[in-house]
Design a protein around this motif. Structure first.
Motif, PDB file in Angstrom:
ATOM      1  N   LEU A   9      77.860  37.574 -21.775  1.00 51.69           N
ATOM      2  CA  LEU A   9      77.006  37.499 -20.588  1.00 51.69           C
ATOM      3  C   LEU A   9      76.514  36.067 -20.383  1.00 51.69           C
ATOM      4  O   LEU A   9      76.007  35.437 -21.312  1.00 51.69           O
ATOM      5  CB  LEU A   9      75.808  38.441 -20.750  1.00 51.69           C
ATOM      6  N   GLN A  10      76.686  35.553 -19.171  1.00 51.76           N
ATOM      7  CA  GLN A  10      76.304  34.173 -18.864  1.00 51.76           C
ATOM      8  C   GLN A  10      74.987  34.083 -18.091  1.00 51.76           C
ATOM      9  O   GLN A  10      74.179  33.194 -18.333  1.00 51.76           O
ATOM     10  CB  GLN A  10      77.412  33.496 -18.039  1.00 51.76           C
ATOM     11  N   VAL A  11      74.794  34.996 -17.134  1.00 55.57           N
ATOM     12  CA  VAL A  11      73.612  34.964 -16.266  1.00 55.57           C
ATOM     13  C   VAL A  11      72.979  36.346 -16.236  1.00 55.57           C
ATOM     14  O   VAL A  11      73.673  37.349 -16.058  1.00 55.57           O
ATOM     15  CB  VAL A  11      73.984  34.534 -14.826  1.00 55.57           C
ATOM     16  N   LEU A  12      71.665  36.392 -16.411  1.00 62.54           N
ATOM     17  CA  LEU A  12      70.944  37.666 -16.389  1.00 62.54           C
ATOM     18  C   LEU A  12      69.700  37.538 -15.524  1.00 62.54           C
ATOM     19  O   LEU A  12      68.913  36.603 -15.686  1.00 62.54           O
ATOM     20  CB  LEU A  12      70.539  38.074 -17.811  1.00 62.54           C
ATOM     21  N   GLU A  13      69.535  38.469 -14.586  1.00 70.11           N
ATOM     22  CA  GLU A  13      68.311  38.574 -13.794  1.00 70.11           C
ATOM     23  C   GLU A  13      67.571  39.816 -14.258  1.00 70.11           C
ATOM     24  O   GLU A  13      68.141  40.910 -14.276  1.00 70.11           O
ATOM     25  CB  GLU A  13      68.635  38.662 -12.300  1.00 70.11           C
ATOM     26  N   ILE A  14      66.301  39.646 -14.599  1.00 72.15           N
ATOM     27  CA  ILE A  14      65.551  40.748 -15.186  1.00 72.15           C
ATOM     28  C   ILE A  14      64.082  40.636 -14.797  1.00 72.15           C
ATOM     29  O   ILE A  14      63.588  39.548 -14.479  1.00 72.15           O
ATOM     30  CB  ILE A  14      65.715  40.739 -16.728  1.00 72.15           C
ATOM     31  N   SER A  15      63.391  41.757 -14.797  1.00 70.26           N
ATOM     32  CA  SER A  15      61.955  41.772 -14.524  1.00 70.26           C
ATOM     33  C   SER A  15      61.187  41.590 -15.829  1.00 70.26           C
ATOM     34  O   SER A  15      61.665  42.008 -16.895  1.00 70.26           O
ATOM     35  CB  SER A  15      61.555  43.094 -13.868  1.00 70.26           C
ATOM     36  N   PRO A  16      60.007  40.999 -15.779  1.00 67.68           N
ATOM     37  CA  PRO A  16      59.261  40.750 -17.022  1.00 67.68           C
ATOM     38  C   PRO A  16      58.869  42.017 -17.773  1.00 67.68           C
ATOM     39  O   PRO A  16      58.717  41.980 -18.996  1.00 67.68           O
ATOM     40  CB  PRO A  16      58.034  39.968 -16.547  1.00 67.68           C
ATOM     41  N   GLN A  17      58.725  43.148 -17.049  1.00 70.26           N
ATOM     42  CA  GLN A  17      58.361  44.389 -17.749  1.00 70.26           C
ATOM     43  C   GLN A  17      59.519  44.948 -18.569  1.00 70.26           C
ATOM     44  O   GLN A  17      59.340  45.851 -19.381  1.00 70.26           O
ATOM     45  CB  GLN A  17      57.852  45.452 -16.763  1.00 70.26           C
ATOM     46  N   ASN A  18      60.714  44.402 -18.350  1.00 70.87           N
ATOM     47  CA  ASN A  18      61.876  44.856 -19.116  1.00 70.87           C
ATOM     48  C   ASN A  18      62.271  43.884 -20.222  1.00 70.87           C
ATOM     49  O   ASN A  18      63.318  44.031 -20.849  1.00 70.87           O
ATOM     50  CB  ASN A  18      63.065  45.096 -18.187  1.00 70.87           C
ATOM     51  N   LEU A  19      61.424  42.880 -20.428  1.00 66.91           N
ATOM     52  CA  LEU A  19      61.600  41.969 -21.556  1.00 66.91           C
ATOM     53  C   LEU A  19      60.704  42.417 -22.708  1.00 66.91           C
ATOM     54  O   LEU A  19      59.834  43.261 -22.542  1.00 66.91           O
ATOM     55  CB  LEU A  19      61.240  40.539 -21.159  1.00 66.91           C
ATOM     56  N   GLY A  20      60.916  41.835 -23.850  1.00 63.55           N
ATOM     57  CA  GLY A  20      60.101  42.134 -25.019  1.00 63.55           C
ATOM     58  C   GLY A  20      60.576  41.280 -26.174  1.00 63.55           C
ATOM     59  O   GLY A  20      61.568  40.556 -26.055  1.00 63.55           O
ATOM     60  N   GLU A  21      59.884  41.356 -27.286  1.00 63.77           N
ATOM     61  CA  GLU A  21      60.236  40.530 -28.442  1.00 63.77           C
ATOM     62  C   GLU A  21      61.684  40.778 -28.876  1.00 63.77           C
ATOM     63  O   GLU A  21      62.445  39.838 -29.124  1.00 63.77           O
ATOM     64  CB  GLU A  21      59.292  40.839 -29.616  1.00 63.77           C
ATOM     65  N   ASP A  22      62.071  42.043 -28.955  1.00 65.55           N
ATOM     66  CA  ASP A  22      63.418  42.381 -29.427  1.00 65.55           C
ATOM     67  C   ASP A  22      64.489  41.954 -28.426  1.00 65.55           C
ATOM     68  O   ASP A  22      65.569  41.495 -28.818  1.00 65.55           O
ATOM     69  CB  ASP A  22      63.525  43.886 -29.694  1.00 65.55           C
ATOM     70  N   VAL A  23      64.187  42.108 -27.135  1.00 65.99           N
ATOM     71  CA  VAL A  23      65.154  41.705 -26.111  1.00 65.99           C
ATOM     72  C   VAL A  23      65.383  40.201 -26.169  1.00 65.99           C
ATOM     73  O   VAL A  23      66.527  39.724 -26.139  1.00 65.99           O
ATOM     74  CB  VAL A  23      64.675  42.117 -24.700  1.00 65.99           C
ATOM     75  N   VAL A  24      64.306  39.444 -26.267  1.00 61.51           N
ATOM     76  CA  VAL A  24      64.418  37.985 -26.328  1.00 61.51           C
ATOM     77  C   VAL A  24      65.175  37.559 -27.583  1.00 61.51           C
ATOM     78  O   VAL A  24      65.984  36.620 -27.551  1.00 61.51           O
ATOM     79  CB  VAL A  24      63.014  37.337 -26.272  1.00 61.51           C
ATOM     80  N   TYR A  25      64.948  38.252 -28.679  1.00 62.92           N
ATOM     81  CA  TYR A  25      65.691  37.945 -29.912  1.00 62.92           C
ATOM     82  C   TYR A  25      67.191  38.135 -29.696  1.00 62.92           C
ATOM     83  O   TYR A  25      68.002  37.276 -30.062  1.00 62.92           O
ATOM     84  CB  TYR A  25      65.217  38.831 -31.062  1.00 62.92           C
ATOM     85  N   LEU A  26      67.564  39.250 -29.070  1.00 64.21           N
ATOM     86  CA  LEU A  26      68.980  39.534 -28.824  1.00 64.21           C
ATOM     87  C   LEU A  26      69.595  38.522 -27.859  1.00 64.21           C
ATOM     88  O   LEU A  26      70.749  38.119 -28.022  1.00 64.21           O
ATOM     89  CB  LEU A  26      69.141  40.953 -28.270  1.00 64.21           C
ATOM     90  N   LEU A  27      68.818  38.104 -26.860  1.00 56.80           N
ATOM     91  CA  LEU A  27      69.333  37.127 -25.896  1.00 56.80           C
ATOM     92  C   LEU A  27      69.596  35.779 -26.565  1.00 56.80           C
ATOM     93  O   LEU A  27      70.426  34.997 -26.103  1.00 56.80           O
ATOM     94  CB  LEU A  27      68.345  36.957 -24.736  1.00 56.80           C
ATOM     95  N   GLY A  28      68.882  35.518 -27.638  1.00 54.92           N
ATOM     96  CA  GLY A  28      69.123  34.288 -28.387  1.00 54.92           C
ATOM     97  C   GLY A  28      70.379  34.350 -29.234  1.00 54.92           C
ATOM     98  O   GLY A  28      70.881  33.314 -29.683  1.00 54.92           O
ATOM     99  N   GLU A  29      70.896  35.558 -29.433  1.00 52.73           N
ATOM    100  CA  GLU A  29      72.071  35.741 -30.288  1.00 52.73           C
ATOM    101  C   GLU A  29      73.377  35.791 -29.505  1.00 52.73           C
ATOM    102  O   GLU A  29      74.451  35.806 -30.101  1.00 52.73           O
ATOM    103  CB  GLU A  29      71.914  37.033 -31.099  1.00 52.73           C
ATOM    104  N   ILE A  30      73.305  35.856 -28.173  1.00 53.05           N
ATOM    105  CA  ILE A  30      74.528  35.903 -27.366  1.00 53.05           C
ATOM    106  C   ILE A  30      74.709  34.571 -26.644  1.00 53.05           C
ATOM    107  O   ILE A  30      73.939  33.634 -26.851  1.00 53.05           O
ATOM    108  CB  ILE A  30      74.502  37.085 -26.373  1.00 53.05           C
ATOM    109  N   ARG A  31      75.699  34.496 -25.766  1.00 51.96           N
ATOM    110  CA  ARG A  31      76.031  33.230 -25.114  1.00 51.96           C
ATOM    111  C   ARG A  31      75.354  33.062 -23.756  1.00 51.96           C
ATOM    112  O   ARG A  31      75.842  32.318 -22.902  1.00 51.96           O
ATOM    113  CB  ARG A  31      77.548  33.127 -24.941  1.00 51.96           C
ATOM    114  N   LEU A  32      74.262  33.728 -23.554  1.00 56.53           N
ATOM    115  CA  LEU A  32      73.564  33.665 -22.271  1.00 56.53           C
ATOM    116  C   LEU A  32      73.173  32.228 -21.935  1.00 56.53           C
ATOM    117  O   LEU A  32      72.616  31.512 -22.768  1.00 56.53           O
ATOM    118  CB  LEU A  32      72.313  34.548 -22.317  1.00 56.53           C
TER     119      LEU A  32
END
Length: 257
Positions: A19-42
């Motif tokens: 995944l290169q580009v992601l559009e998301i609302s802040p209520q759908n983010l969280g500590e675990d989501v941000v951790y996972l986003l750091g592990e992919i090629r976003l």
């Protein structure tokens, strides 16, 4: 965007490895989501608030953003508010934010917005501004306007290359913004909001020749546009309201992609 009405971290966003580009609302983010986003090629994360975004949500912790940026140093975060009525931006402390953008006729340019953006993101901020024609009263007095803070942003944000100014400024401020923004290349100014005036007090750091240039060049719109064009090395002009209203978030963030 707005997959849920309440706070609900969507872990699914972090399982798409390419995944290169992601559009998301802040209520759908969280500590675990941000951790996972750091592990992919976003590459680009657009956090978008609108009228459906809950008002009682909290930002992701600074610690999580620091770890995410460390794991994925190429990630660029873009904060955006899209709404008709006034709404506060949810600041994400320590996130690698490159864009702060308001798409709203009611969200005003305020001192605390400018200072907060500079305090949190000055080293990486590339794009800042408000788009859509304003529907509120704008002061004319220099002391009540945001001119000094806009100039401060150009000075303290070394990577700022796109600035959208919707509120009232003077022609002398336009000249100073173009002169002080070291990497500034895209300066969008509403002609109908520009006051034909040199209303900056003399700065002891300015030479007599510079201040004379500022006074003379700010006497007409044509002279101001000519001097800014010379600074940018290409033709530049202030925008009509029709042209300004055509500006889009996609257009402004494209220069960061």
């Amino acid at each position: 965007v707005n997959c849920t009405k309440t706070t609900c971290p969507l872990l699914h966003a972090g399982v798409f490895l390419n995944l290169q580009v992601l559009e998301i609302s802040p209520q759908n983010l969280g500590e675990d989501v941000v951790y996972l986003l750091g592990e992919i090629r976003l590459q680009h994360l657009h956090i978008i608030q609108n009228r459906y975004t809950p008002l009682d949500i909290t930002a992701v912790s600074s610690k999580s953003w620091k770890q995410c940026a460390k794991n994925n140093p190429s990630l660029k975060v873009h904060l955006r508010v899209e709404c008709i009525r006034e709404r506060h931006l949810l600041w994400q402390e320590s996130a690698p934010v490159h864009t702060v953008l308001y798409v709203s006729p009611q969200c005003k340019l305020l001192t605390d917005i400018l200072t907060r953006a500079m305090d949190l993101y000055k080293d990486q901020l590339c794009v800042f501004g408000h788009i859509k024609l304003p529907r509120f009263h704008q002061p004319k007095s220099f002391n009540d306007r945001m001119d000094p803070f806009l100039l401060m942003m150009c000075r303290v944000c070394p990577n700022l290359h796109t600035l959208v100014v919707r509120e009232r400024v003077s022609t002398s401020t336009v000249l100073l913004l173009a002169n002080e923004g070291k990497k500034l290349r895209y300066l969008y100014i509403r002609r109908n909001a520009v006051i034909l005036r040199c209303d900056w007090p003399h700065n002891p750091e300015w030479s007599p020749g510079f201040y004379e240039w500022l006074r003379m060049a700010s006497r007409s719109y044509e002279d101001t546009e000519r001097e800014v064009s010379q600074k940018f090395g290409r033709a530049w002009h202030m925008l009509s309201d029709k042209e300004f209203n055509r500006l889009s978030a996609a257009q402004l963030t494209a220069s960061v992609h």
